[in-house]
Design an enzyme around this catalytic site. Structure first.
Site, PDB file in Angstrom:
ATOM      1  N   HIS A  71       0.792  -1.232   0.000  1.00  4.49           N
ATOM      2  CA  HIS A  71       0.000   0.000   0.000  1.00  4.49           C
ATOM      3  C   HIS A  71       0.823   1.280   0.000  1.00  4.49           C
ATOM      4  CE1 HIS A  71       0.738  -0.299   4.366  1.00  4.49           C
ATOM      5  NE2 HIS A  71       0.527   1.002   4.404  1.00  4.49           N
TER       6      HIS A  71
HETATM    7  C1  UD1 Z   1      -2.495   5.352   5.687  1.00  5.18           C
HETATM    8  C2  UD1 Z   1      -1.257   5.960   6.306  1.00  5.18           C
HETATM    9  C3  UD1 Z   1      -0.121   4.956   6.237  1.00  5.18           C
HETATM   10  C4  UD1 Z   1      -0.503   3.629   6.841  1.00  5.18           C
HETATM   11  C5  UD1 Z   1      -1.798   3.132   6.232  1.00  5.18           C
HETATM   12  C6  UD1 Z   1      -2.239   1.903   6.968  1.00  5.18           C
HETATM   13  C7  UD1 Z   1      -0.915   8.386   6.088  1.00  5.18           C
HETATM   14  C8  UD1 Z   1      -0.177   9.437   5.368  1.00  5.18           C
HETATM   15  N1  UD1 Z   1      -0.826   7.156   5.575  1.00  5.18           N
HETATM   16  O1  UD1 Z   1      -2.226   5.131   4.314  1.00  5.18           O
HETATM   17  O2  UD1 Z   1       1.002   5.463   6.943  1.00  5.18           O
HETATM   18  O3  UD1 Z   1       0.523   2.703   6.602  1.00  5.18           O
HETATM   19  O4  UD1 Z   1      -2.816   4.137   6.348  1.00  5.18           O
HETATM   20  O5  UD1 Z   1      -3.123   1.124   6.227  1.00  5.18           O
HETATM   21  O6  UD1 Z   1      -1.542   8.655   7.080  1.00  5.18           O
HETATM   22  N2  UD1 Z   1      -9.590   4.191   1.499  1.00  5.18           N
HETATM   23  C9  UD1 Z   1     -10.785   3.506   1.443  1.00  5.18           C
HETATM   24  N3  UD1 Z   1     -11.344   3.113   2.621  1.00  5.18           N
HETATM   25  C10 UD1 Z   1     -10.818   3.373   3.832  1.00  5.18           C
HETATM   26  C11 UD1 Z   1      -9.623   4.084   3.878  1.00  5.18           C
HETATM   27  C12 UD1 Z   1      -9.018   4.483   2.707  1.00  5.18           C
HETATM   28  O7  UD1 Z   1     -11.307   3.241   0.370  1.00  5.18           O
HETATM   29  O8  UD1 Z   1     -11.392   2.969   4.861  1.00  5.18           O
HETATM   30  C13 UD1 Z   1      -8.936   4.575   0.227  1.00  5.18           C
HETATM   31  C14 UD1 Z   1      -9.310   5.989  -0.231  1.00  5.18           C
HETATM   32  O9  UD1 Z   1      -9.399   5.978  -1.618  1.00  5.18           O
HETATM   33  C15 UD1 Z   1      -8.109   6.798   0.190  1.00  5.18           C
HETATM   34  C16 UD1 Z   1      -6.965   5.800   0.059  1.00  5.18           C
HETATM   35  O10 UD1 Z   1      -7.529   4.547   0.411  1.00  5.18           O
HETATM   36  O11 UD1 Z   1      -7.915   7.937  -0.607  1.00  5.18           O
HETATM   37  C17 UD1 Z   1      -5.779   6.102   0.958  1.00  5.18           C
HETATM   38  O12 UD1 Z   1      -6.173   6.250   2.325  1.00  5.18           O
HETATM   39  P1  UD1 Z   1      -5.292   7.151   3.333  1.00  5.18           P
HETATM   40  O13 UD1 Z   1      -5.793   7.011   4.709  1.00  5.18           O
HETATM   41  O14 UD1 Z   1      -5.138   8.543   2.788  1.00  5.18           O
HETATM   42  O15 UD1 Z   1      -3.853   6.539   3.204  1.00  5.18           O
HETATM   43  P2  UD1 Z   1      -3.396   5.010   3.270  1.00  5.18           P
HETATM   44  O16 UD1 Z   1      -2.784   4.660   1.982  1.00  5.18           O
HETATM   45  O17 UD1 Z   1      -4.516   4.186   3.793  1.00  5.18           O
HETATM   46  N1  UDP Z   2      -3.375  -6.306   8.831  1.00  3.33           N
HETATM   47  C1  UDP Z   2      -4.609  -6.913   8.955  1.00  3.33           C
HETATM   48  N2  UDP Z   2      -5.274  -7.300   7.810  1.00  3.33           N
HETATM   49  C2  UDP Z   2      -4.741  -7.115   6.572  1.00  3.33           C
HETATM   50  C3  UDP Z   2      -3.475  -6.492   6.462  1.00  3.33           C
HETATM   51  C4  UDP Z   2      -2.819  -6.082   7.620  1.00  3.33           C
HETATM   52  O1  UDP Z   2      -5.108  -7.123  10.063  1.00  3.33           O
HETATM   53  O2  UDP Z   2      -5.386  -7.492   5.584  1.00  3.33           O
HETATM   54  C5  UDP Z   2      -2.689  -5.841  10.069  1.00  3.33           C
HETATM   55  C6  UDP Z   2      -1.270  -6.335  10.235  1.00  3.33           C
HETATM   56  O3  UDP Z   2      -1.220  -7.602  10.860  1.00  3.33           O
HETATM   57  C7  UDP Z   2      -0.677  -5.255  11.119  1.00  3.33           C
HETATM   58  C8  UDP Z   2      -1.375  -3.989  10.631  1.00  3.33           C
HETATM   59  O4  UDP Z   2      -2.561  -4.445   9.977  1.00  3.33           O
HETATM   60  O5  UDP Z   2      -1.033  -5.475  12.478  1.00  3.33           O
HETATM   61  C9  UDP Z   2      -0.488  -3.241   9.685  1.00  3.33           C
HETATM   62  O6  UDP Z   2      -1.206  -2.232   9.069  1.00  3.33           O
HETATM   63  P1  UDP Z   2      -0.773  -1.584   7.678  1.00  3.33           P
HETATM   64  O7  UDP Z   2       0.129  -2.484   6.943  1.00  3.33           O
HETATM   65  O8  UDP Z   2      -2.030  -1.131   7.036  1.00  3.33           O
HETATM   66  O9  UDP Z   2      -0.019  -0.248   8.144  1.00  3.33           O
HETATM   67  P2  UDP Z   2       1.514   0.082   8.492  1.00  3.33           P
HETATM   68  O10 UDP Z   2       1.948  -0.811   9.590  1.00  3.33           O
HETATM   69  O11 UDP Z   2       2.294  -0.065   7.231  1.00  3.33           O
HETATM   70  O12 UDP Z   2       1.466   1.521   8.891  1.00  3.33           O
END
Ligand code: UD1
Ligand code: UDP
Length: 364
Positions: A206
Site C-alpha cells: 500500500h
Molecule cells: C495510511 C497511512 C499509512 C498507513 C496506512 C495503513 C498516512 C499518510 N498514511 O495510508 O502510513 O501505513 O494508512 O493502512 O496517514 N480508502 C478507502 N477506505 C478506507 C480508507 C481508505 O477506500 O477505509 C482509500 C481511499 O481511496 C483513500 C486511500 O484509500 O484515498 C488512501 O487512504 P489514506 O488514509 O489517505 O492513506 P493510506 O494509503 O490508507
Molecule cells: N493487517 C490486517 N489485515 C490485513 C493487512 C494487515 O489485520 O489485511 C494488520 C497487520 O497484521 C498489522 C497492521 O494491519 O497489524 C499493519 O497495518 P498496515 O500495513 O495497514 O499499516 P503500516 O503498519 O504499514 O502503517
C-alpha cells in the site's frame, strides 16, 4: 488522569488496544476517552479491529474520511480542536505515524496539552515518505516519547530531543500479537483461502512509492507473476491499491495469474493466522515487518529502506526494494531454504503497555 486516545488508521487500532486494556485495570487512576478521526472508515479497515481486539467503541468520531494530505490533515485539526477544548484532558496519546497522529499532535501542543507519542523515533531517512514527515514533526513537539527499539532513542537524541523525554518501553504491536496469537491460530481458515500451511506467500502492498506510479506497480506485478508459478500468493489488497489497479487498468493482468488470489483486507485474527502459516511474507507495511520477526516467518520488504532496522539486524526481515528481478531472486532464495531464523528484539515481550502506563503514572 484524563487521557484522550487518538486513532485513525488500521495500524493505530492494533497499537491502542493493549494500552487501553492496561489503563482499564486502574479505573480509579485513568479516565479514557477514545477519539477516532475517521481516516479509515471501511468496516474491513476499521470496525473489524474493534471487534477482533475488544476495543471499546470510540467515544468521539471525527468522521474526516479520505483526502489529499493537506485536506485530510487540516480536516482532522479543525474537527479535533473543539473536541480538545471541550474535553480538557491531562494528556493526548497518539500512536504511529499517520496523518491523524500529526494533526492531533499539532492541535494539542498549541493548546498546551501534553502529548505522549507511542512508537516514537523510528526513521527511514526518506522524506518522500509521508510517514517520515509525520514522525519527525510529531517527535519534535511531543512531550513524552515511547520507543520500540534502541535505534529510535539514538535518532531522537541526534535530533536534539532531551533524554528525559525518551522512554524505551518495547512494542505495543507485539503486545497485541502475543495476546491474540493463540485465538488466531485456533481459527480454521486456511482452506477458506485455498492455502496450505507453509505452502503459500502472503502479500500486502500500500505504500504510495509502490502503488501510485504505474511503472513501479507494473514491475511488482511482473515479479509476482514469476513468483506465483512457484508458490501461490494470497493478496489481501488495501483499498488504495485496489483503486490504483483499477485506475491503471491492471485488473486483467492480476486476474490472469492463476497462482495469485486477491481478497479484501482481512480482520486482525484472520490475518495473523495466515501470516503465521505462510512460507513467506512479501510486504511494504511497517507493522508486518515487526510481526513476522516475532512469528519467525521470512519477510521480504518491498522498499528501499526501513524505519524498523531491528527487524533486519535481529529479525527475519530483508529489504529487497521494488526492482522485479531482486524481488524474484529474494523469494526464490527463501524457497531454497535461505532465510534467517531471527530472534526476539529487546523488550518485545508483550509488556510494553504495562511499561507505558507506569511511566505515565510517574510522569504527569
Ligand atoms: C495510511 C497511512 C499509512 C498507513 C496506512 C495503513 C498516512 C499518510 N498514511 O495510508 O502510513 O501505513 O494508512 O493502512 O496517514 N480508502 C478507502 N477506505 C478506507 C480508507 C481508505 O477506500 O477505509 C482509500 C481511499 O481511496 C483513500 C486511500 O484509500 O484515498 C488512501 O487512504 P489514506 O488514509 O489517505 O492513506 P493510506 O494509503 O490508507
Ligand atoms: N493487517 C490486517 N489485515 C490485513 C493487512 C494487515 O489485520 O489485511 C494488520 C497487520 O497484521 C498489522 C497492521 O494491519 O497489524 C499493519 O497495518 P498496515 O500495513 O495497514 O499499516 P503500516 O503498519 O504499514 O502503517
Amino acid at each position: 488522569m484524563k487521557i484522550l486516545h487518538i486513532v485513525g488508521a488500521r495500524p493505530n487500532f492494533i497499537k491502542i488496544a493493549p494500552i487501553m486494556d492496561e489503563m482499564a485495570r486502574y479505573p480509579d487512576r485513568f479516565e479514557q476517552v477514545l477519539v477516532h478521526t475517521g481516516q479509515h472508515y471501511d468496516d474491513a479497515m476499521s470496525r473489524v479491529f474493534f471487534d477482533d481486539l475488544d476495543i471499546p467503541r470510540p467515544d468521539i468520531d471525527l468522521g474526516v474520511g479520505s483526502g489529499s494530505h493537506a485536506e485530510q490533515t487540516a480536516k482532522v485539526m479543525l474537527a479535533f480542536e473543539p473536541v480538545l477544548l471541550e474535553q480538557k484532558p491531562d494528556l493526548v496519546l497518539v500512536v504511529g505515524d499517520v496523518n491523524s497522529t500529526l494533526a492531533c499532535t499539532l492541535v494539542a501542543v498549541k493548546l498546551c496539552v501534553p502529548v505522549a507519542h507511542i512508537e516514537a523515533g523510528l526513521r527511514s531517512f526518506d522524506r518522500v515518505m509521508p510517514e517520515e514527515i509525520n514522525r519527525v514533526l510529531t517527535d519534535q513537539v511531543a512531550d513524552m516519547l515511547f520507543t520500540t527499539e534502541r535505534d529510535a532513542n539514538e535518532n531522537l537524541r541526534r535530533e536534539g530531543v532531551a533524554a528525559e523525554k525518551i522512554h524505551f518501553v518495547g512494542n505495543v504491536m507485539i503486545d497485541t500479537l502475543l495476546r491474540h496469537k493463540e485465538r488466531a491460530l485456533a481459527l480454521d481458515i486456511l482452506g477458506q483461502y485455498g492455502a496450505a500451511s507453509g505452502g503459500f506467500a502472503l502479500l500486502t502492498l500500500h505504500r504510495p512509492s509502490n502503488v501510485d506510479a504505474p511503472e513501479v506497480l507494473s514491475g511488482i506485478l511482473d515479479a509476482l507473476g514469476e513468483i506465483q508459478t512457484r508458490l501461490p500468493i494470497l493478496f489481501p489488497a488495501h483499498p488504495r491499491t485496489v483503486k490504483r489497479v483499477q485506475e491503471f487498468g491492471f485488473e486483467a493482468r492480476l486476474a490472469a495469474l492463476p497462482g495469485l488470489r486477491v481478497v479484501a483486507p482481512l480482520g486482525y485474527l484472520e490475518f495473523l493466522n495466515l501470516m503465521a502459516s505462510a512460507r513467506l511474507v512479501l510486504t511494504d507495511s511497517g507493522g508486518i515487518q515487526e510481526e513476522t520477526t516475532i512469528l519467525g516467518v521470512p519477510c521480504l520488504t518491498l522498499r528501499e529502506n526501513t524505519e524498523r532496522p531491528v527487524t533486519v539486524t535481529e529479525g527475519t526481515n530483508r529489504i529487497v526494494g521494488n526492482d522485479p528481478q531482486r524481488i524474484v531472486s529474494a523469494a526464490l532464495a527463501v524457497l531454497d531454504g535461505k532465510s534467517k531464523a531471527g530472534c526476539t528484539p529487546e523488550l518485545w515481550d508483550g509488556r510494553a503497555a504495562e511499561r507505558i502506563v507506569s511511566v505515565l503514572e510517574e510522569g504527569i
